[in-house]
Scaffold this active site. Structure first.
Site, mmCIF file in Angstrom:
data_model
loop_
_atom_site.group_PDB
_atom_site.id
_atom_site.type_symbol
_atom_site.label_atom_id
_atom_site.label_comp_id
_atom_site.label_asym_id
_atom_site.label_seq_id
_atom_site.Cartn_x
_atom_site.Cartn_y
_atom_site.Cartn_z
ATOM 1 N N PHE A 68 0.861 -1.183 0.000
ATOM 2 C CA PHE A 68 0.000 0.000 0.000
ATOM 3 C C PHE A 68 0.896 1.231 0.000
ATOM 4 C CE2 PHE A 68 -2.783 3.188 1.967
ATOM 5 C CZ PHE A 68 -3.890 3.059 1.156
ATOM 6 N N ASP A 128 1.606 -5.940 7.963
ATOM 7 C CA ASP A 128 0.434 -5.074 7.834
ATOM 8 C C ASP A 128 -0.775 -5.976 7.614
ATOM 9 O OD1 ASP A 128 -1.663 -3.452 6.871
ATOM 10 O OD2 ASP A 128 -0.260 -1.971 6.084
ATOM 11 N N ARG A 143 -12.826 -3.857 -7.573
ATOM 12 C CA ARG A 143 -12.607 -4.592 -6.315
ATOM 13 C C ARG A 143 -13.954 -4.845 -5.631
ATOM 14 N NH1 ARG A 143 -8.535 -2.444 -2.072
ATOM 15 N NH2 ARG A 143 -10.277 -1.005 -1.767
ATOM 16 N N TYR A 153 -11.228 -0.214 10.526
ATOM 17 C CA TYR A 153 -12.453 0.245 9.874
ATOM 18 C C TYR A 153 -12.835 -0.594 8.668
ATOM 19 C CZ TYR A 153 -8.765 2.825 7.359
ATOM 20 O OH TYR A 153 -7.613 3.169 6.686
ATOM 21 N N LYS A 154 -12.084 -1.649 8.369
ATOM 22 C CA LYS A 154 -12.439 -2.528 7.256
ATOM 23 C C LYS A 154 -13.233 -3.718 7.799
ATOM 24 C CE LYS A 154 -8.224 -1.172 4.768
ATOM 25 N NZ LYS A 154 -8.807 -0.180 3.862
#
Length: 432
Positions: free
Chosen positions: A160, A229, A403, A254-255
């Site tokens: 990322f 990560d 996605r 938050y995912k």
């Protein structure tokens, strides 16, 4: 850019295995098959614990998880009673001060860690910085002055972007060189010059599950610590940090953990490293005696030394309420459903969509797949915009990747059938 070249439109994608008990080509009435699978789903009842609407198929939980139904009431209590009435007394009487450790222990169970090793606070980016610099300082402590020996930080080249930016800054700060390496090659590249390795457990763009056990074992054989990560794996699949002997880990909440927009991240510090963890951000909340207000910094024992400043209590306590939905949930069932949902979606898109109109870039092999499906197609931005207009919410990544995130706690097979059918329709109708 991912280290694995994305297939070009028109290439043959790998064969996709259907979910257990489902043929590769479900009957024309795919909704009947989806309903059968939903009826047999051991996690189906958890869907009622989230705020969802019947008009939308929400497949963007890999960016922002849905709202758990328990959160609004808990926040109202925090604001009205704990802040509104108790005010500063809530730091002790309502347990605000110890929330980062308490909530950290809740997350620990979901990432395969014993209590006392996870602390909640700050953003993922800040925690990557703390963990990576701390990891490099561990190797310096263990080996003495590097003298040009341990002078490289390895990072997976498909990381990322923020992880790469932070790793570059950490390298400059510690006198190291940043070396981007394809994730699959990290085990073979780790060596005597490696000061630390930073790897994403799941590739945010392709959904590929990287081989964390192999990376960790190779880094340790080379004498270097690993920072993992977990943003796209925690809450979607078992991680087993303690069993793998991962040194440090970070992740957002938050995912798949559904903590809400901007909810605080977490930092895992393996127990054996805690006494030697030298944080580059020694804030007063990580002090051994924070209210003595001394000029010298004396780090607190344990993972608490990973704290920095005053915790963001409103979002932190919203996260704590959100995590209650995980009580009693079997992560093996979560993983099994994740794979079944993504298998089903891949099979249905292959059966319904025009040939070669949406090419999977997510690996077909279960051992290499996270909990999202990424498809490459032309005009991806326009396709996703039309999907959203028709009530199927995913997202896309430049230049041409769609996605779709499958959150096992609330995504159903009926959702998945509707999403595949809608995508196929949009792909058939678009101008050629």
């Amino acid at each position: 850019m991912s280290e694995n070249p994305l297939p070009t439109p028109g290439t043959t994608s790998p064969p996709v295995s259907p979910p257990a008990g489902v043929s590769a080509s479900p009957p024309a009435d795919g909704f009947a098959e989806a309903a059968r699978l939903d009826a047999a789903d051991p996690l189906a009842a958890l869907r009622r614990a989230f705020v969802l609407d019947d008009d939308t198929v929400y497949l963007d939980g890999n960016s922002l998880g849905a709202l758990p139904a328990a959160v609004p009431g808990r926040l109202a209590e925090v604001i009205g009673r704990e802040w509104g009435e108790l005010r500063i007394r809530s730091w002790t009487e309502s347990g605000w001060w110890t929330a980062p450790q308490r909530i950290g222990d809740r997350i620990a169970r979901l990432i395969g860690a014993a209590p006392g090793q996870v602390v909640v606070g700050d953003s993922t980016s800040v925690n990557v910085f703390k963990a990576l610099v701390g990891a490099v300082r561990l190797t310096a402590t263990a080996d003495g002055p590097r003298g040009g020996v341990r002078d490289q930080i390895l990072v997976d080249s498909g990381t990322f972007p923020t992880d790469g930016y932070i790793a570059g800054s950490a390298a400059r700060m510690t006198g190291c060189t940043l070396v981007p390496v394809p994730a699959a090659d990290l085990p073979s590249v780790a060596g005597p010059r490696t000061a630390a390795v930073l790897v994403n457990h799941v590739d945010y763009r392709t959904g590929e599950l990287h081989n964390l056990p192999a990376v960790t074992a190779a880094a340790h054989a080379a004498g270097a610590p690993v920072v993992a990560d977990l943003c796209h794996s925690a809450g979607a699949l078992p991680v087993n940090l303690d069993a793998l002997r991962v040194d440090f880990a970070v992740g957002c909440t938050y995912k798949y953990l559904n903590g809400g927009p901007g909810s605080p991240a977490y930092l895992y510090i393996r127990a054996e490293h805690q006494d030697r963890f030298d944080s580059p951000l020694p804030g007063w909340n990580g002090h051994r005696a924070p209210f003595e207000m001394t000029a010298d910094y004396r780090p607190a024992p344990g993972a608490v030394r990973g704290r920095v400043g005053t915790p963001d209590i409103l979002s932190m306590l919203a996260l704590e309420a959100a995590l209650e939905v995980w009580d009693g949930v079997d992560l093996a069932e979560v993983r099994a459903k994740s794979l079944a949902l993504t298998d089903y979606f891949l099979a249905r898109v292959a059966a319904l969509a025009p040939e070669a109109s949406a090419v999977p870039v997510t690996p077909a092999e279960h051992a290499r797949r996270g909990s999202q499906v990424s498809l490459r197609c032309t005009d991806a931005a326009a396709v996703m915009a039309e999907l959203i207009r028709r009530g199927v919410v995913g997202d896309f990544r430049e230049p041409d990747v769609l996605r779709f995130g499958f959150t096992p706690l609330y995504t159903s097979f009926t959702d998945t059938e509707r999403a595949a059918r809608t995508l196929a329709t949009v792909l058939r109708e678009r101008p050629r």
